[in-house]
Design an enzyme around this catalytic site. Structure first.
Site, mmCIF file in Angstrom:
data_model
loop_
_atom_site.group_PDB
_atom_site.id
_atom_site.type_symbol
_atom_site.label_atom_id
_atom_site.label_comp_id
_atom_site.label_asym_id
_atom_site.label_seq_id
_atom_site.Cartn_x
_atom_site.Cartn_y
_atom_site.Cartn_z
ATOM 1 C CB CYS A 1 -0.862 0.031 1.262
ATOM 2 S SG CYS A 1 -1.739 -1.511 1.574
ATOM 3 C CG ASP B 1 -0.358 -8.095 7.219
ATOM 4 O OD1 ASP B 1 -1.404 -7.484 6.911
ATOM 5 O OD2 ASP B 1 0.674 -8.065 6.509
ATOM 6 C CB VAL C 1 12.238 -8.219 -19.322
ATOM 7 C CG1 VAL C 1 12.520 -7.185 -20.413
ATOM 8 C CG2 VAL C 1 11.434 -7.580 -18.225
#
Lengths: 644, 88
Positions: free
Chosen positions: A2, A97, A289
């Site tokens: 976040c 958590d 990639v």
């Protein structure tokens, strides 16, 4: 995973400010957002829901309302910690958590961080003690920046949120720029933004009415050379390592959403993917990639590994033009000038994961620091070997063996190789011995600094400041451990994890997880004798031994190919990218005042017409371009000059 | 106006490695490596310049610091190798 922001001190307009701050980092948490604001303290949060999908909203308060937390990251051992809390009679209301941290803080105060195994940055407003506590994980995976305005402390997961605070302006810090153009990264707590700092890895900050204090709660520690190693039996060490690595991976697979994996084709990501594939009931999704230039491409190894594991594999092709196309966005997210383009393909890769609908990827990052995988460790060993017999014509040939992927070195005589690597000339007791050629070569890019910037910097020496930051017992460590410390403590959080890890993944709302950076594994590896990690010139020896049954021989025996991407010539495509021409024009460069505009014009021309430029020219080009873009993005200075 | 070998090499170094920084005092005997003026690619650029400009074919044994690590050494090397004096 976040992002959060917050303040401690007086703020009458807290809620509106927090909404602006969190909006600036909305990419870090596209799922939910929330704000908690009082006149004394406030927290804002944007959420990427991974654990506790339905009940983990933040900022989260305890039942009394006296403690409130905003948290970025994951606590991977939260299941065990929850069980322990419950056994002590604690009632938990959510499955997240986040709540675990809140309870542990309630019980232990700031010491709670010692129990947390995870990648985290968080802030807890403790209204009982009227104090704000900030904390950051041990290795510096998750970011946390702060600044003050008047007597109020402001903090956030990215600097762009702090720039929303009235009175906070973006201005480049010349010392930080000098550090980047020498060491590749600023020395924390310094950032490229003047007066904006970052909380160092493994540090706590307490802000209360007495002021602000910070302290380390953990330190990367190696044994003295004179001590008997904790491990002498290689087989036993390999078994212990395998068990630790498996557990580090297992707890990082915990999520209420599917977990994928990056697969570069190298040893480290292959190990992580192999372990992860064996721990998920679904078919693991892997992501790579590929490059059009054979010099950088590893797709054959990626496909070999994906086939061996039976993963659902996806790849994104990255051309030189792609690097140039995304580069301005990359700088908006790195929030710092960089001297290599390597973050750009990772920016594309996290975009691929986002398109695939995943939020979490496992990565092999960290193994090179923890198990001595980088070429620089081998290089230092060869330089010491040459230094013991100066003038040898045979020993310098070893440098070619170190860098088989650098065609320029194949054509150099032993005398030149010895001279370039400082073999025999550098004092063996120099604390920066392992990194001195890199730092010296990078610092040569400061040739382009303007006269004004040089005058401002006077005789500042970034390497001297770095030496001043080394622990007191550093000199008693084995040379390999000294080199590992420099790489792990400064380059890893300051460059790799920030520019290539968190910031490139979170640009697309993707959480990277790093089993090799589990602090138990880091502490274990630090206790291993150097020869188990770097055996003669074989890197990560013990890791190969511990995992050889997991990988096809083609992968398991691979010599490390460092992750690199095309540099300056990415920006010389036909007629492409007006922004490069604008950013490096004499007018824009002169107006910004950091670089010698005429010299930059010559460099631009050289890189445009002669794409086989060496490290120094490439680093200077990418460093100057990214600095100019940084100025445009965060201060508007370059853009105004170009438009005038 | 004629240009000596040393002047030509000095101009090349200033333009190509110092990007026009004429304030840099490039002493004749200053080491190009120790002063961070050239890196490993730079040596190859220097060799290409000498071969192109002075018509000299350089073999591997020629590409050593003893021949190329300062303005004075480069000049001596070119003058010794060149069949005729070079002027612009």
């Amino acid at each position: 995973m976040c992002g959060f922001s917050g303040y401690f001190g007086s703020n009458r307009d807290g809620k509106a400010l927090l909404e602006r701050m969190t909006a600036a980092i909305a990419h870090r948490g596209p799922d939910e957002q929330g704000v908690f604001a009082t006149p004394q303290a406030g927290l804002g949060h944007v959420r990427l829901s991974i654990v506790g999908l339905g009940d983990g909203q933040q900022p989260m308060s305890d039942p009394s309302g006296e403690l409130t937390i905003a948290f970025n990251g994951e606590i991977f051992n939260y299941v065990e910690l929850r069980d322990e809390l419950k056994a002590r009679g604690r009632r938990l209301r959510t499955s997240s958590d986040t709540e675990v941290i809140l309870h542990l803080y309630d019980e232990m105060g700031e010491e709670c961080v010692s129990l947390l195994n995870g990648d985290f940055a968080f802030a807890i407003w403790d209204s009982r003690r009227r104090r704000m506590m900030l904390a950051r994980d041990r290795m510096g995976v998750r970011p946390l920046f702060y600044t003050t305005q008047g007597s109020t402390l402001y903090f956030a997961s990215e600097v762009k949120a702090l720039l929303e605070v009235p009175g906070v302006t973006a201005e480049i810090d010349p010392i930080a720029l000098d550090q980047i153009f020498t060491l590749w990264a600023p020395i924390a707590p310094r950032t490229p933004f003047r007066n904006i700092l970052e909380l160092e890895p493994a540090h706590l900050m307490i802000a209360d009415e007495r002021g602000v204090t910070t302290r380390a709660y953990w330190r990367l520690q190696f044994a003295d050379r004179s001590e008997t190693p904790a491990y002498t039996d290689e087989r036993g060490a390999a078994e212990d390592l395998r068990a630790l690595l498996a557990d580090a991976t297992r707890i990082r697979m915990r999520a209420d959403v599917p977990v994928g994996a990056y697969l570069s084709g190298g040893l480290d990501s292959s190990i992580v993917s192999a372990l992860a594939a064996g721990m998920t009931p679904q078919r693991l999704r892997t992501f790579s990639v590929t490059f059009e230039s054979a010099e950088h491409d590893e797709s054959a190894f990626q496909l070999e590994m994906a086939a061996a594991l039976g993963t659902a594999h996806s790849a994104v092709a990255c051309s030189a033009g792609d690097i140039a196309r995304v580069f301005p966005e990359v700088i908006r997210f790195t929030e710092r000038p960089i001297i290599r383009t390597a973050p750009a393909p990772l920016f594309q890769l996290s975009g691929l994961v986002q398109e695939a609908g995943l939020k979490v990827v496992m990565t092999g990052e960290g193994a090179d620091e923890v198990f001595a995988g980088y070429d620089i460790f081998k290089e230092a060993r060869v330089r010491r070997f040459c230094g013991r017999q100066q003038g040898s014509r045979i020993r310098p040939h070893l440098f070619r063996k170190l860098y088989p992927y650098l065609p320029g070195l194949k054509q150099q005589s032993p005398e030149y190789l010895a001279a370039f690597f400082g073999a025999g000339d550098e004092p063996l007791n120099d604390p920066l011995f392992s990194h001195r050629p890199r730092f010296k070569g990078t610092a040569a890019t400061k040739l382009f600094f303007s006269a004004e910037l040089r005058a401002e910097l006077e005789d500042y020496d970034a390497t001297e400041e770095l030496i001043g930051r080394l622990p007191k017992d550093f000199g008693r460590w084995h040379p390999l451990h000294q080199a590992q410390y420099l790489e792990s403590r400064f380059l890893l959080p300051g460059y790799i994890l920030s520019s290539q890890g968190d910031r490139m993944a979170m640009a697309h709302g993707i959480e990277g997880r790093f089993p090799f950076l589990d602090h138990r594994l880091v502490e274990f590896a630090a206790k291993l004798p150097p020869e188990m990690k770097l055996k003669r010139l074989t890197e990560k020896h013990i890791l190969r031994e511990a995992t050889k049954d997991l990988l096809p021989p083609m992968i398991g025996k691979r010599t490390k190919q460092p992750y690199r991407a095309p540099d300056s010539h990415s920006f010389s495509g036909p007629g492409a990218f007006d922004y490069v021409r604008d950013a490096l024009s004499e007018k824009t460069v002169s107006a910004a005042g950091l670089f010698n505009a005429k010299a930059v014009a010559k460099l631009h021309e050289k890189c445009r017409t002669r794409p086989a430029s060496g490290f120094r020219d490439n680093a200077a080009f990418v460093g100057i371009l990214s600095t100019q873009l940084w100025l445009q993005t965060f201060t508007g200075a370059g853009r105004k000059a170009a438009a005038a | 106006m004629t240009q000596t070998v040393k002047d030509k090499v000095r101009t090349f170094i200033i333009e190509n490695f110092l990007f026009g920084d004429t304030s840099y005092e490039l002493a004749d005997t200053a080491s190009l490596i120790e002063n961070d003026i050239i890196d490993s690619t730079g040596v190859l650029e220097l060799v290409a310049f000498i071969e192109d400009q002075f018509g000299i074919v350089m073999v591997d044994a020629d590409i050593v610091p003893a021949n190329l690590d300062s303005l004075a050494r480069i000049t001596t090397f070119i003058e010794a190798k060149a069949a005729v004096p070079v002027t612009a």
